[in-house]
Design an enzyme around this catalytic site. Structure first.
Site, PDB file in Angstrom:
ATOM      1  N   LYS A 205      27.573  -5.476 -98.696  1.00 18.39           N
ATOM      2  CA  LYS A 205      27.069  -6.714 -99.297  1.00 18.39           C
ATOM      3  C   LYS A 205      26.720  -7.688 -98.170  1.00 18.39           C
ATOM      4  O   LYS A 205      27.597  -8.318 -97.579  1.00 18.39           O
ATOM      5  CB  LYS A 205      28.134  -7.347-100.213  1.00 18.39           C
ATOM      6  CG  LYS A 205      27.518  -8.331-101.179  1.00 18.39           C
ATOM      7  CD  LYS A 205      28.384  -9.509-101.530  1.00 18.39           C
ATOM      8  CE  LYS A 205      28.375 -10.625-100.544  1.00 18.39           C
ATOM      9  NZ  LYS A 205      27.082 -11.247-100.215  1.00 18.39           N
ATOM     10  N   GLU A 286      37.351 -11.103 -89.876  1.00 12.03           N
ATOM     11  CA  GLU A 286      36.926 -11.860 -88.690  1.00 12.03           C
ATOM     12  C   GLU A 286      36.423 -13.196 -89.194  1.00 12.03           C
ATOM     13  O   GLU A 286      35.427 -13.257 -89.901  1.00 12.03           O
ATOM     14  CB  GLU A 286      35.788 -11.116 -87.971  1.00 12.03           C
ATOM     15  CG  GLU A 286      36.192  -9.778 -87.406  1.00 12.03           C
ATOM     16  CD  GLU A 286      37.107  -9.906 -86.199  1.00 12.03           C
ATOM     17  OE1 GLU A 286      37.301 -11.027 -85.691  1.00 12.03           O
ATOM     18  OE2 GLU A 286      37.635  -8.870 -85.775  1.00 12.03           O
ATOM     19  N   CYS A 320      30.382 -17.953 -84.120  1.00  8.15           N
ATOM     20  CA  CYS A 320      31.812 -18.209 -84.293  1.00  8.15           C
ATOM     21  C   CYS A 320      32.448 -18.505 -82.941  1.00  8.15           C
ATOM     22  O   CYS A 320      33.471 -19.154 -82.856  1.00  8.15           O
ATOM     23  CB  CYS A 320      32.474 -17.012 -84.953  1.00  8.15           C
ATOM     24  SG  CYS A 320      32.010 -15.484 -84.168  1.00  8.15           S
ATOM     25  N   GLU A 416      35.682 -26.524 -88.309  1.00 13.45           N
ATOM     26  CA  GLU A 416      34.494 -25.783 -87.855  1.00 13.45           C
ATOM     27  C   GLU A 416      33.230 -26.403 -88.469  1.00 13.45           C
ATOM     28  O   GLU A 416      33.104 -26.482 -89.684  1.00 13.45           O
ATOM     29  CB  GLU A 416      34.586 -24.299 -88.256  1.00 13.45           C
ATOM     30  CG  GLU A 416      33.480 -23.480 -87.614  1.00 13.45           C
ATOM     31  CD  GLU A 416      33.485 -21.999 -88.031  1.00 13.45           C
ATOM     32  OE1 GLU A 416      33.655 -21.711 -89.224  1.00 13.45           O
ATOM     33  OE2 GLU A 416      33.306 -21.133 -87.143  1.00 13.45           O
TER      34      GLU A 416
HETATM   35  P1  NAD Z   1      30.735 -17.054 -95.526  1.00 13.50           P
HETATM   36  O1  NAD Z   1      32.217 -16.918 -95.526  1.00 13.50           O
HETATM   37  O2  NAD Z   1      30.144 -18.151 -96.309  1.00 13.50           O
HETATM   38  O3  NAD Z   1      30.067 -15.711 -96.039  1.00 13.50           O
HETATM   39  C1  NAD Z   1      30.327 -14.456 -95.439  1.00 13.50           C
HETATM   40  C2  NAD Z   1      30.047 -13.364 -96.459  1.00 13.50           C
HETATM   41  O4  NAD Z   1      31.018 -13.466 -97.505  1.00 13.50           O
HETATM   42  C3  NAD Z   1      28.684 -13.462 -97.130  1.00 13.50           C
HETATM   43  O5  NAD Z   1      28.155 -12.163 -97.292  1.00 13.50           O
HETATM   44  C4  NAD Z   1      29.026 -14.085 -98.461  1.00 13.50           C
HETATM   45  O6  NAD Z   1      28.089 -13.788 -99.465  1.00 13.50           O
HETATM   46  C5  NAD Z   1      30.358 -13.422 -98.750  1.00 13.50           C
HETATM   47  N1  NAD Z   1      31.191 -14.061 -99.773  1.00 13.50           N
HETATM   48  C6  NAD Z   1      31.176 -15.343-100.194  1.00 13.50           C
HETATM   49  N2  NAD Z   1      32.101 -15.523-101.167  1.00 13.50           N
HETATM   50  C7  NAD Z   1      32.717 -14.336-101.362  1.00 13.50           C
HETATM   51  C8  NAD Z   1      33.766 -13.878-102.219  1.00 13.50           C
HETATM   52  N3  NAD Z   1      34.377 -14.682-103.075  1.00 13.50           N
HETATM   53  N4  NAD Z   1      34.143 -12.579-102.142  1.00 13.50           N
HETATM   54  C9  NAD Z   1      33.554 -11.753-101.259  1.00 13.50           C
HETATM   55  N5  NAD Z   1      32.553 -12.131-100.431  1.00 13.50           N
HETATM   56  C10 NAD Z   1      32.144 -13.398-100.477  1.00 13.50           C
HETATM   57  O7  NAD Z   1      30.304 -17.145 -93.974  1.00 13.50           O
HETATM   58  P2  NAD Z   1      28.843 -17.322 -93.386  1.00 13.50           P
HETATM   59  O8  NAD Z   1      28.406 -18.731 -93.623  1.00 13.50           O
HETATM   60  O9  NAD Z   1      27.960 -16.221 -93.792  1.00 13.50           O
HETATM   61  O10 NAD Z   1      29.116 -17.102 -91.830  1.00 13.50           O
HETATM   62  C11 NAD Z   1      29.575 -18.109 -91.004  1.00 13.50           C
HETATM   63  C12 NAD Z   1      31.074 -17.991 -90.782  1.00 13.50           C
HETATM   64  O11 NAD Z   1      31.368 -16.718 -90.257  1.00 13.50           O
HETATM   65  C13 NAD Z   1      31.605 -18.971 -89.771  1.00 13.50           C
HETATM   66  O12 NAD Z   1      32.832 -19.485 -90.228  1.00 13.50           O
HETATM   67  C14 NAD Z   1      31.797 -18.121 -88.526  1.00 13.50           C
HETATM   68  O13 NAD Z   1      32.753 -18.624 -87.622  1.00 13.50           O
HETATM   69  C15 NAD Z   1      32.199 -16.815 -89.108  1.00 13.50           C
HETATM   70  N6  NAD Z   1      31.957 -15.705 -88.200  1.00 13.50           N
HETATM   71  C16 NAD Z   1      33.020 -15.108 -87.605  1.00 13.50           C
HETATM   72  C17 NAD Z   1      32.813 -14.059 -86.710  1.00 13.50           C
HETATM   73  C18 NAD Z   1      33.957 -13.383 -86.021  1.00 13.50           C
HETATM   74  O14 NAD Z   1      33.742 -12.322 -85.443  1.00 13.50           O
HETATM   75  N7  NAD Z   1      35.149 -13.941 -86.047  1.00 13.50           N
HETATM   76  C19 NAD Z   1      31.516 -13.633 -86.454  1.00 13.50           C
HETATM   77  C20 NAD Z   1      30.451 -14.263 -87.107  1.00 13.50           C
HETATM   78  C21 NAD Z   1      30.685 -15.294 -87.981  1.00 13.50           C
END
Ligand code: NAD
Length: 515
Positions: A205, A286, A320, A416
């Site tokens: 997804k 992550e 991130c 963040e």
């Molecule tokens: P997000 O948490 O909004 O979304 C991530 C994914 O989760 C998307 O595919 C989203 O559709 C899905 N999602 C949303 N609600 C959900 C639910 N209830 N159940 C299952 N899946 C769900 O994050 P984003 O805005 O896409 O990405 C940015 C974030 O990701 C930042 O906080 C960043 O720090 C983090 N990030 C972390 C790493 C790492 O390696 N630690 C790497 C990249 C990004």
């Protein structure tokens, strides 16, 4: 013989051939903008009425593609396809599974500039950032394929006379891969193929703002010879499809990369037993970061300013690992701050298809509004040095923003923001700087700029982050060189691109035979 792993080199766009290559890639992408993409379930392509429309964040009018959207029924169908495919895929030889990854790497390498150009269009990545994302995807494929070959025969354990003991890693089952938009190719591909090469089957997804590049990647995996049902493509709403799949009794593990709040929600839901479920779900998470760069009084101050600027504003701070906190020892504070402001004022904010652009847009309206509201908070909490303005009339552009004299406990030092905003705080001395660096709930990346060997050692022991860098910026981890993952609220410290990452997708089985 498989060649030893080496990371994919970054493209030098000063070279005319590479420049031309990228522009040709851009033409290819422009040729397929606005197309429809289907779900892929058990090898079948399924089109739905309801679509996720992916827009260019630099130009809201431009549609990148329209991607079919899974609902619960389709998610269930995909789950059944993955359960079925697991019965055979888990028995496919690890070498054969690895070959799929090697071939996929070769396909993406051949179409490298096309993929990068698609990342420019769909995610707003400038050329070099897009190129790094594509290179990292290739690295994950090459690295995990080799790792699988390394662990395929298990790990030796002791045996006594007339006894034969083995310790083998076997796959887990069906995994749910949930990926973010900020590395829409690399992280999406890396988390997917780590699960697949280890013998699991998956439901992917992708993030809703970047589903087209994921659809293209699924095509590559099919072309590379992945059997039907191993990789099922189910874009959809996080709340609807995400929750449903996380809760599902047949889900064996979830590999999530994204924000802290969604990560926590998944961790909690996955811990609850669903009816008929006979295992504890494993969660690889992550999550976010609030990453600090510390500058010591005994530091190369030009290096410090350059590294802070690049780490804070590369890809508009939407990493991130991005530097969102600069903690400077007081006797060099003004010098570093003023130089960062100077460098920031030189950065070009524009459409990322233009080669000279340093920074493109932020992800979408939601990101734009969130970042702008944090900038307003920042203006109250500190001194705005530069930036502070945004324009969302055509795309979502926000000027790189520096806010000085911020209290270490202030919101913009703790939460963040995920945008082009860096907060500066003054420390009395190096120990105080480390104390501030550790005072958030996150623990992803950090960097220390110093010439003082004792302070390097101190930070090595006490700066509590998963990825700590010295005398360089805090972004840009390379697969196989700087395995990546954080502590505390940054996740489960599952080190992507590291030597033990694949094991997280497997379970160890001990067998003992008497002769
Ligand atoms: P997000 O948490 O909004 O979304 C991530 C994914 O989760 C998307 O595919 C989203 O559709 C899905 N999602 C949303 N609600 C959900 C639910 N209830 N159940 C299952 N899946 C769900 O994050 P984003 O805005 O896409 O990405 C940015 C974030 O990701 C930042 O906080 C960043 O720090 C983090 N990030 C972390 C790493 C790492 O390696 N630690 C790497 C990249 C990004």
């Amino acid at each position: 013989m498989v060649q030893p792993y080496k990371h994919e080199p970054f493209t030098n766009f000063k070279n005319e051939d590479h420049r031309e290559g990228y522009l040709t890639g851009l033409k290819t992408v422009e040729g397929y903008l606005g197309q429809d993409y289907d779900l892929v379930i058990g090898g079948d392509r399924i089109s739905t009425e309801d679509k996720i429309v992916s827009y260019n964040p630099s130009n809201k009018e431009e549609v990148i593609g329209r991607v079919s959207k899974a609902n619960r029924d389709l998610a269930e169908k995909a789950m059944q396809a993955a359960v079925e495919a697991f019965k055979t895929w888990r028995k496919v030889k690890p070498e054969t599974r690895a070959d799929v990854l090697f071939k996929a790497a070769a396909i993406i390498r051949r179409r490298k500039h096309e993929f990068s150009a698609l990342l420019t269009k769909e995610a707003g990545k400038p050329w070099n950032e897009a190129d790094a994302d594509t290179a990292e995807a290739i690295d994950f494929l090459e690295f995990y394929a080799r790792q699988m070959l390394r662990i395929k025969d298990g790990v030796p354990v002791e045996s006594r006379p007339n006894e034969y003991n083995r310790y083998d890693y076997i796959p887990l089952g069906v995994g749910i891969i949930i990926s973010p938009w900020n590395f829409p190719l690399a992280i999406m591909a890396g988390t997917t193929v780590a699960a697949i090469v280890t013998g699991n089957t998956v439901l992917l997804k992708p993030a809703s703002t970047t589903p087209v590049v994921a659809a293209k990647f699924v095509e590559v995996m099919e072309e590379a010879g992945l059997p039907a049902g191993v990789l099922n493509f189910v874009p959809g709403s996080g709340a609807e499809v995400g929750d449903y799949l996380v809760d599902h009794k047949d889900t064996r593990f979830v590999s999530f990369t994204g924000s802290r709040d969604v990560g926590l929600r998944i961790y909690e839901r996955a811990s609850k037993l669903s009816e008929g479920q006979i295992w504890l779900k494993r969660v690889i998470a992550e999550m976010g970061g609030k990453d600090t760069m510390v500058v010591d009084s005994d530091a190369d101050l030009e290096l410090a300013a350059q590294a802070i600027t690049a780490s804070a504003f590369g890809f508009s701070g939407q990493k991130c690992s991005a530097c969102s906190r600069a903690v400077i020892v007081e006797d060099v504070y003004d010098q570093v701050l003023n130089r960062v402001v100077e460098l920031t004022n030189e950065l070009k904010l524009d459409d990322p298809t233009d080669q000279s652009t340093f920074m493109g847009p932020v992800n979408d309206q939601g990101a734009f509004d969130k970042i702008m509201s944090y900038i307003e908070i920042g203006k109250e909490e500190g001194r705005l040095m530069t930036g502070g303005e945004g324009d969302s009339s055509k795309g979502y552009f926000i000027k790189p923003t520096v806010i000085a004299d911020v209290d270490p406990q202030a919101r913009i030092m703790q939460e963040e923001i995920f945008g082009p905003v860096v907060a500066f705080a003054k420390a009395k001395d190096f120990d105080h700087a480390l104390e501030i660096a550790n005072n958030t709930e996150y623990g992803l990346t950090g960097a220390v700029i110093t010439r003082n060997r004792e302070n390097i050692q101190k930070a090595r022991e006490d700066f509590h982050v998963g990825n700590l860098y010295f005398n360089r910026g805090c972004t840009g981890a390379i697969v196989g060189y700087q395995p990546f993952g954080g502590f505390n609220m940054s996740g489960t410290d599952s080190k992507a691109g590291g030597p033990d990452y694949l094991m997280l997708h497997m379970q160890a089985k001990t067998t003992s035979e008497m002769y």
